[in-house]
Enzyme design. Structure first.
Site, PDB file in Angstrom:
ATOM      1  CG  HIS A  56      44.767 -16.782 -40.529  1.00 37.99           C
ATOM      2  ND1 HIS A  56      44.980 -18.179 -40.422  1.00 37.99           N
ATOM      3  CD2 HIS A  56      45.926 -16.255 -40.959  1.00 37.99           C
ATOM      4  CE1 HIS A  56      46.052 -18.291 -40.610  1.00 37.99           C
ATOM      5  NE2 HIS A  56      46.768 -17.406 -41.250  1.00 37.99           N
ATOM      6  CD  GLN A  86      55.396 -15.537 -48.167  1.00 35.50           C
ATOM      7  OE1 GLN A  86      54.940 -14.474 -48.797  1.00 35.50           O
ATOM      8  NE2 GLN A  86      55.274 -15.894 -46.671  1.00 35.50           N
ATOM      9  CE  LYS A  92      51.491  -6.546 -30.710  1.00 30.11           C
ATOM     10  NZ  LYS A  92      51.400  -6.344 -29.377  1.00 30.11           N
ATOM     11  CG  LEU A 110      45.905 -20.877 -32.626  1.00 30.50           C
ATOM     12  CD1 LEU A 110      44.721 -20.621 -32.883  1.00 30.50           C
ATOM     13  CD2 LEU A 110      46.199 -22.206 -32.214  1.00 30.50           C
TER      14      LEU A 110
END
Ligand code: PAF
Length: 282
Positions: A33, A58, A146, A182
């Site tokens: 992040h 979600q 990504k 990660l």
């Protein structure tokens, strides 16, 4: 860095900002992040805004919404160190003051495959909260990792089809030294599982090598990779070689040029579901 919890304060803080770059997250932040925050800054974002919101929409009822780690104080510290200017951390009541009846339904051919097949409704929840956050933050640029490759595609398409004036930037995946991508969910792994977890990225590397070595029997390569994972105790949902641009099955034209392909995977190790992907390079 300021932390803001309400829509009205955020709107006031960002009024007229011509270069807002936005990094939406669900918190429990890690280096991946933080690298997106730095990329937002490098791309000229001023201010750079992050959001932390664990989005109930979600998560399926059996998923980890209740146990998803909420570590706001630590996250705020990390964001500040990474150069974030403003953190938006709304409560659920602030973002969803009433049940969210209006939802964004992404197209089935993109959102009901791969992750969407195994997590029905997931991308509806993602698109709905992302569009809502976009409307609140009104960024000129937004950065998505990504690592969540399909999510990035789904959001890119939403921005195009709904003509939102926002540039979408895909941030490269940050990996641990052994290659594990990660993820906040890596924290669920036991020590033994953490040692085994690297197998997922190695498996994708094996697929990439097979394709780079000239193999074009994609279905067989996928099946072998699934079997290899199963043999080591994983429960794979999919290993799939797809076209990068729309995640469709490769056509014979795509098969001749590896540059247009990506291999994506999701697999469960114990009770933890991990995802990863690798763009195939010729
Ligand atoms: O990738 C995530 O963390 C989430 O799906 C997102 C984009 C913040 C939406 O809740």
């Amino acid at each position: 860095m300021h932390t803001i919890h309400t829509l009205s304060e955020l709107r006031a803080a960002l009024a007229g900002a011509p270069n807002t770059a936005f990094v939406p997250t669900m918190g429990n932040l890690h280096e991946g992040h933080l690298s997106l925050i730095r990329q937002a800054r490098a791309a000229g974002g001023a201010p750079v805004v992050a959001s932390i919101f664990v989005n109930r929409l979600q998560f399926a009822p059996h998923e980890d919404f209740d146990t998803y780690p909420r570590t706001l104080e630590r996250d705020a510290q990390l964001l500040q160190e990474a150069g974030c200017d403003l953190l938006f951390a709304p409560s659920e009541r602030e973002l969803y003051p009433e049940p969210q009846g209006y939802k964004v339904q992404p197209p089935s051919e993109l959102a009901d495959i791969l992750e969407g097949h195994f997590r029905p409704g997931f991308f509806t929840g993602v698109c709905t909260v992302v569009l809502k956050l976009f409307n609140i933050v009104q960024p000129q640029l937004a950065v998505f990792g990504k690592k969540d490759y399909q999510q990035l595609m789904v959001i890119r398409r939403m921005v195009e089809q709904l003509a939102l004036p926002i540039a979408i930037h895909g941030g490269e995946t940050t990996r641990a030294d052994d290659g594990l991508a990660l993820s906040s969910r890596n924290g669920y792994l036991s020590a033994a599982e953490r040692a085994e977890a690297v197998t997922l990225s190695r498996t994708l590397r094996g697929v990439a090598d097979a394709v780079a070595g000239g193999r074009r029997d994609f279905a067989a390569i996928e099946a072998e990779a699934m079997q290899a994972l199963s043999a080591r105790g994983w429960a794979p949902d999919y290993v799939a070689i797809r076209r990068r641009k729309d995640l469709a099955l490769p056509s014979s034209e795509d098969e001749s040029g590896d540059a247009s392909l990506v291999v994506l995977s999701a697999a469960r190790l114990g009770t933890t579901r991990l995802i990863d992907n690798l763009e195939l390079t010729p």
